[in-house]
Write an enzyme that holds these catalytic residues in place. Structure first.
Site, mmCIF file in Angstrom:
data_model
loop_
_atom_site.group_PDB
_atom_site.id
_atom_site.type_symbol
_atom_site.label_atom_id
_atom_site.label_comp_id
_atom_site.label_asym_id
_atom_site.label_seq_id
_atom_site.Cartn_x
_atom_site.Cartn_y
_atom_site.Cartn_z
ATOM 1 C CE LYS A 175 40.917 36.351 44.650
ATOM 2 N NZ LYS A 175 41.446 36.978 43.431
ATOM 3 N NE ARG A 209 41.243 42.568 38.454
ATOM 4 C CZ ARG A 209 41.162 41.455 39.165
ATOM 5 N NH1 ARG A 209 40.077 41.203 39.887
ATOM 6 N NH2 ARG A 209 42.141 40.565 39.162
#
Ligand SMILES: *Cc1c(COP(=O)(O)O)cnc(C)c1O
Length: 378
Positions: free
Chosen positions: A36, A131
């Site tokens: 990414k 998260r």
């Protein structure tokens, strides 16, 4: 050569990836190579596969589509929980995805049935960083519901630490993941192919000689690309930390006062205007230089300036630096080492040309879909 540009040394990245694949292989842990930070560059994906990663991972479906259309065929995992609105694309292009919501897995199942495919799911467990992740007490219920969904294959479980709060992967939380895996398998009479322990922040634990238990995969981006441990930002021994270099060009060079003139309110980015740390209270002039790169192209906090150059400020399009002992002129280039935040933004800016160096040659990294700069460096 055109500027700004980011020079990418594929030989160094290949070395880093091979080294980590080998070191973790000795601990029976495979590597999911994460693309990414390089916008899902197919060239990087192919390099990582060649270096021995068992899977590719990216957080954006757009990047996975880019890799697929460039001919990457092997397993690619979507690292961010799929959006309901993107489920169709996820099933068509990603082999697997990391998941925490049953509504999403149901939609993936429906989409997979429509195209007569299977989609693999890794259930993410919350182990303290807050998260993504299913609360550990809810895992069995999620596994139960997931196993009933047609065209969904439960590949395993995983966790993600460090990214939000800097929670350190250690024996305690990794043992917890292992025992959740063992307990869940026993409850359902199944065997997980993958128990994915985390990201680059897990390397210190994984290579420490600690018992690795059931953890058999790590998802690695930053450590491969930048050769450093994201928890401490210290270099990992034997890896290159300079595979990426950001090059910017001088567009103005003047002797100016250090302190601004006039009444001061907010600057463009809402910071105090008295350039703190720049010696604004000292009297006298400085050699001030402007580089043609700004916050739209790079996170200035992630730049390491060469010696003799001090970062003073950054606006959308300008990076203001002070020269001390460096001789530059208009048109000169300045080379910066980059940290993760600078890399991420530079790779995402269409204004920063990506130039790949490999075995002594230079070529530009094409990026279909993003507005390419007019002149690509060769
Ligand atoms: C980005 C990401 C990774 C890779 O993290 P690095 O710190 O770059 O190794 C791993 N897992 C998930 C879920 C991610 O989003």
């Amino acid at each position: 050569m055109t500027a700004p540009r980011i020079e990418i040394d594929f030989d160094k990245i290949r070395h880093n990836a091979r080294t980590l694949v080998e070191r973790l292989g000795q601990r029976r842990i495979s590597v999911t190579g994460v693309t990414k930070a390089a916008l899902g560059s197919p060239e990087l994906g192919k390099l990582l596969i060649g270096a021995g990663v068992s899977d590719l991972g990216d957080s954006r479906i757009e990047n996975i589509e880019t890799m697929r259309s460039a001919g990457i065929r092997g397993s690619v995992t979507l690292l961010r929980s799929p959006m309901l609105s993107q489920a169709q694309r996820v099933v068509e292009h990603a082999t697997a995805s990391l998941n925490t919501e049953i509504d999403v897995i149901r939609r993936l199942s429906q989409c997979a049935q429509q195209v007569d495919r299977e989609h693999e799911v890794i259930l993410m467990v919350e182990l303290g960083d807050l998260r993504e992740g299913i609360m550990p007490g809810d895992l069995e219920g999620m596994v139960h519901r997931t196993l009933q969904l047609p065209n969904i294959v439960l590949r395993g479980i995983g966790t993600n630490l460090a990214c939000r709060h800097g929670v350190t992967p250690d024996a305690a939380n990794m043992d917890q993941l292992s025992s959740l895996a063992t307990k869940t398998e026993a409850a359902f009479g199944i065997r997980f192919a993958s128990v994915s322990g985390g990201n680059s922040a897990n390397l210190t634990w994984a290579l420490s000689g600690a018992e690795t238990g059931r953890i058999n995969d790590l998802r690695l981006g930053e450590s491969i690309l930048l050769g450093c441990d994201p928890l401490s930002r210290k270099p990992i021994s034997g890896l290159y930390t300079d595979a990426f270099t950001l090059v910017a060009e001088v567009i103005e060079l003047k002797t100016k006062p250090q302190a601004p003139t006039g009444e001061l309110q907010q600057s463009a980015f809402g910071e105090p205007t008295a350039a703190s740390g720049s010696g604004a209270t000292e009297s006298g002039a400085i050699s001030q230089c402007i580089l043609g790169i700004g916050r739209q192209d790079v996170d200035p906090a992630g730049l390491r300036a060469p010696s003799g150059i001090k970062l003073l400020a950054a606006t959308s399009d300008h990076l203001v630096v002070r020269l001390a002992g460096q001789f530059l002129s208009v048109g000169s280039e300045v080379r910066f080492d980059v940290g993760y935040s600078a890399l991420l933004r530079a790779m995402t800016s269409p204004f920063v040309v990506k130039v790949v160096k490999s075995e002594g040659t230079h070529r530009s990294l094409g990026r279909p879909g993003l507005a390419a700069p007019k002149s690509y460096a060769m």
